[in-house]
Scaffold this active site. Structure first.
Site, mmCIF file in Angstrom:
data_model
loop_
_atom_site.group_PDB
_atom_site.id
_atom_site.type_symbol
_atom_site.label_atom_id
_atom_site.label_comp_id
_atom_site.label_asym_id
_atom_site.label_seq_id
_atom_site.Cartn_x
_atom_site.Cartn_y
_atom_site.Cartn_z
ATOM 1 N N HIS A 282 0.830 -1.201 0.000
ATOM 2 C CA HIS A 282 0.000 0.000 0.000
ATOM 3 C C HIS A 282 0.866 1.253 0.000
ATOM 4 O O HIS A 282 2.067 1.190 0.261
ATOM 5 C CB HIS A 282 -0.901 0.012 1.240
ATOM 6 N N HIS B 234 5.418 5.900 -1.091
ATOM 7 C CA HIS B 234 6.220 4.696 -1.302
ATOM 8 C C HIS B 234 5.422 3.450 -0.943
ATOM 9 O O HIS B 234 4.381 3.531 -0.302
ATOM 10 C CB HIS B 234 7.496 4.748 -0.454
#
Length: 173
Positions: A34, A115
Protein backbone atom coordinates in the site's frame (compact mmCIF):
# COMPACT_ATOMS: atom_id res chain seq x y z
CA UNK A 1 -9.21 1.89 17.90
CA UNK A 2 -6.38 2.56 15.41
CA UNK A 3 -7.17 3.71 11.87
CA UNK A 4 -5.08 4.58 8.82
CA UNK A 5 -5.72 5.80 5.28
CA UNK A 6 -4.05 4.15 2.30
CA UNK A 7 -4.06 3.60 -1.44
CA UNK A 8 -3.86 0.02 -2.70
CA UNK A 9 -2.06 -0.28 -6.04
CA UNK A 10 -3.10 -2.76 -8.74
CA UNK A 11 -2.62 -6.51 -8.38
CA UNK A 12 0.35 -6.29 -10.76
CA UNK A 13 2.21 -3.87 -8.47
CA UNK A 14 1.10 -5.76 -5.34
CA UNK A 15 2.41 -9.04 -6.78
CA UNK A 16 5.75 -7.39 -7.64
CA UNK A 17 6.05 -5.85 -4.16
CA UNK A 18 5.01 -9.10 -2.45
CA UNK A 19 7.73 -11.03 -4.28
CA UNK A 20 10.14 -9.05 -2.05
CA UNK A 21 7.93 -8.42 0.98
CA UNK A 22 7.42 -12.11 1.77
CA UNK A 23 11.18 -12.36 2.40
CA UNK A 24 12.07 -8.89 3.71
CA UNK A 25 9.02 -7.22 5.30
CA UNK A 26 8.06 -8.19 8.86
CA UNK A 27 4.57 -6.74 8.19
CA UNK A 28 3.95 -8.95 5.13
CA UNK A 29 1.13 -10.92 6.79
CA UNK A 30 -0.46 -7.85 8.42
CA UNK A 31 -1.34 -5.63 5.43
CA UNK A 32 -1.17 -5.84 1.62
CA UNK A 33 1.25 -3.58 -0.29
CA UNK A 34 0.00 0.00 0.00
CA UNK A 35 0.83 3.70 -0.15
CA UNK A 36 0.21 5.33 3.23
CA UNK A 37 -1.68 8.63 3.02
CA UNK A 38 -2.24 9.02 6.77
CA UNK A 39 -0.28 7.10 9.38
CA UNK A 40 -2.16 5.24 12.14
CA UNK A 41 -4.26 7.40 14.44
CA UNK A 42 -6.76 6.81 17.24
CA UNK A 43 -10.48 7.55 16.85
CA UNK A 44 -13.68 6.62 18.66
CA UNK A 45 -17.06 5.61 17.21
CA UNK A 46 -18.42 9.18 17.28
CA UNK A 47 -15.37 10.59 15.50
CA UNK A 48 -15.56 7.79 12.96
CA UNK A 49 -18.98 8.84 11.63
CA UNK A 50 -17.78 12.41 11.16
CA UNK A 51 -14.53 11.22 9.58
CA UNK A 52 -16.22 8.97 7.02
CA UNK A 53 -18.52 11.81 5.99
CA UNK A 54 -15.49 14.09 5.52
CA UNK A 55 -13.59 11.38 3.63
CA UNK A 56 -16.50 11.00 1.19
CA UNK A 57 -16.39 14.78 0.62
CA UNK A 58 -12.62 14.72 0.03
CA UNK A 59 -12.99 11.76 -2.36
CA UNK A 60 -15.69 13.53 -4.38
CA UNK A 61 -13.35 16.51 -4.85
CA UNK A 62 -10.28 14.41 -5.72
CA UNK A 63 -9.58 13.39 -9.31
CA UNK A 64 -8.30 9.88 -10.12
CA UNK A 65 -4.80 9.49 -8.70
CA UNK A 66 -1.93 8.88 -11.13
CA UNK A 67 0.77 6.60 -9.73
CA UNK A 68 4.24 6.14 -11.18
CA UNK A 69 6.59 3.66 -9.47
CA UNK A 70 10.13 4.31 -10.67
CA UNK A 71 12.79 2.61 -8.55
CA UNK A 72 13.83 1.00 -5.29
CA UNK A 73 14.98 3.40 -2.59
CA UNK A 74 15.65 3.49 1.14
CA UNK A 75 15.15 5.66 4.22
CA UNK A 76 18.70 4.84 5.41
CA UNK A 77 20.26 6.16 7.67
CA UNK A 78 16.99 7.12 9.43
CA UNK A 79 15.77 3.52 9.17
CA UNK A 80 16.58 0.32 7.30
CA UNK A 81 13.33 0.45 5.31
CA UNK A 82 13.59 -0.43 1.62
CA UNK A 83 10.74 0.70 -0.60
CA UNK A 84 9.41 1.18 -4.11
CA UNK A 85 9.49 4.91 -4.82
CA UNK A 86 6.18 6.43 -5.95
CA UNK A 87 6.77 9.73 -7.74
CA UNK A 88 5.17 12.70 -5.99
CA UNK A 89 2.51 14.51 -8.05
CA UNK A 90 0.01 17.32 -7.46
CA UNK A 91 -2.98 15.00 -6.91
CA UNK A 92 -1.16 12.86 -4.32
CA UNK A 93 0.27 15.92 -2.59
CA UNK A 94 -3.12 17.66 -2.39
CA UNK A 95 -4.86 14.52 -1.11
CA UNK A 96 -2.18 14.09 1.57
CA UNK A 97 -2.59 17.74 2.61
CA UNK A 98 -6.38 17.37 2.88
CA UNK A 99 -5.92 14.31 5.10
CA UNK A 100 -3.83 16.43 7.49
CA UNK A 101 -6.09 19.51 7.75
CA UNK A 102 -9.59 20.39 8.94
CA UNK A 103 -11.11 17.45 10.80
CA UNK A 104 -7.82 15.56 10.30
CA UNK A 105 -5.63 18.46 11.42
CA UNK A 106 -2.27 17.60 12.81
CA UNK A 107 1.27 17.79 11.60
CA UNK A 108 2.27 14.54 9.89
CA UNK A 109 4.79 12.47 11.84
CA UNK A 110 7.01 12.23 8.74
CA UNK A 111 7.52 14.22 5.55
CA UNK A 112 5.30 12.79 2.80
CA UNK A 113 7.39 10.41 0.71
CA UNK A 114 4.93 8.27 -1.29
CA UNK A 115 6.22 4.70 -1.30
CA UNK A 116 5.43 1.00 -1.03
CA UNK A 117 7.51 -0.70 1.66
CA UNK A 118 9.18 -3.94 0.56
CA UNK A 119 11.63 -4.46 3.44
CA UNK A 120 11.78 -3.50 7.12
CA UNK A 121 13.38 -4.63 10.37
CA UNK A 122 16.40 -5.98 8.49
CA UNK A 123 19.68 -6.26 10.42
CA UNK A 124 22.40 -3.92 9.10
CA UNK A 125 24.35 -6.46 7.03
CA UNK A 126 21.23 -8.02 5.49
CA UNK A 127 19.82 -4.56 4.73
CA UNK A 128 23.05 -3.55 2.96
CA UNK A 129 23.12 -6.79 0.95
CA UNK A 130 19.46 -6.63 -0.12
CA UNK A 131 19.52 -2.92 -0.94
CA UNK A 132 22.74 -3.21 -2.97
CA UNK A 133 20.97 -5.83 -5.14
CA UNK A 134 17.56 -4.22 -5.61
CA UNK A 135 18.70 -0.63 -6.18
CA UNK A 136 20.22 -1.66 -9.52
CA UNK A 137 16.99 -3.16 -10.85
CA UNK A 138 14.87 -1.36 -13.42
CA UNK A 139 11.37 -0.64 -12.11
CA UNK A 140 8.60 1.13 -13.98
CA UNK A 141 4.87 0.95 -13.34
CA UNK A 142 2.25 3.57 -14.21
CA UNK A 143 -1.42 3.41 -13.35
CA UNK A 144 -4.35 5.42 -12.08
CA UNK A 145 -5.99 4.62 -8.75
CA UNK A 146 -9.65 5.55 -8.33
CA UNK A 147 -10.16 4.98 -4.60
CA UNK A 148 -8.57 5.22 -1.18
CA UNK A 149 -9.35 3.21 1.94
CA UNK A 150 -9.89 3.77 5.64
CA UNK A 151 -8.40 0.79 7.48
CA UNK A 152 -8.63 -0.32 11.08
CA UNK A 153 -6.26 -2.49 13.07
CA UNK A 154 -7.40 -5.80 14.52
CA UNK A 155 -6.22 -7.20 17.85
CA UNK A 156 -3.66 -9.44 16.12
CA UNK A 157 -2.01 -6.38 14.52
CA UNK A 158 -3.39 -6.96 11.02
CA UNK A 159 -5.27 -4.26 9.12
CA UNK A 160 -8.61 -4.54 7.33
CA UNK A 161 -10.75 -2.17 5.27
CA UNK A 162 -13.39 -0.24 7.21
CA UNK A 163 -14.60 1.85 4.24
CA UNK A 164 -13.62 2.66 0.66
CA UNK A 165 -13.83 6.11 -0.91
CA UNK A 166 -14.08 6.35 -4.69
CA UNK A 167 -12.54 9.55 -6.05
CA UNK A 168 -14.01 11.83 -8.68
CA UNK A 169 -17.56 11.75 -7.35
CA UNK A 170 -18.21 8.14 -8.42
CA UNK A 171 -20.25 5.80 -6.28
CA UNK A 172 -18.56 2.87 -4.54
CA UNK A 173 -18.98 -0.29 -6.62
Amino acid sequence: MKYGIVLFPSKCIQDFANSYRKRYDSHYALIPPHITLKYPFEANEGQLKEMTKELHRIAAETPPIPIKVTKFSSFYPTSNIIYLKVEQNDVLKHLHEQLHSGLFAGKPEFAFVPHITIGRDLPGAEYADVYSQVKLQHVHFEETIDRFHLLYQLENGSWTVYDTFVVGGKETV
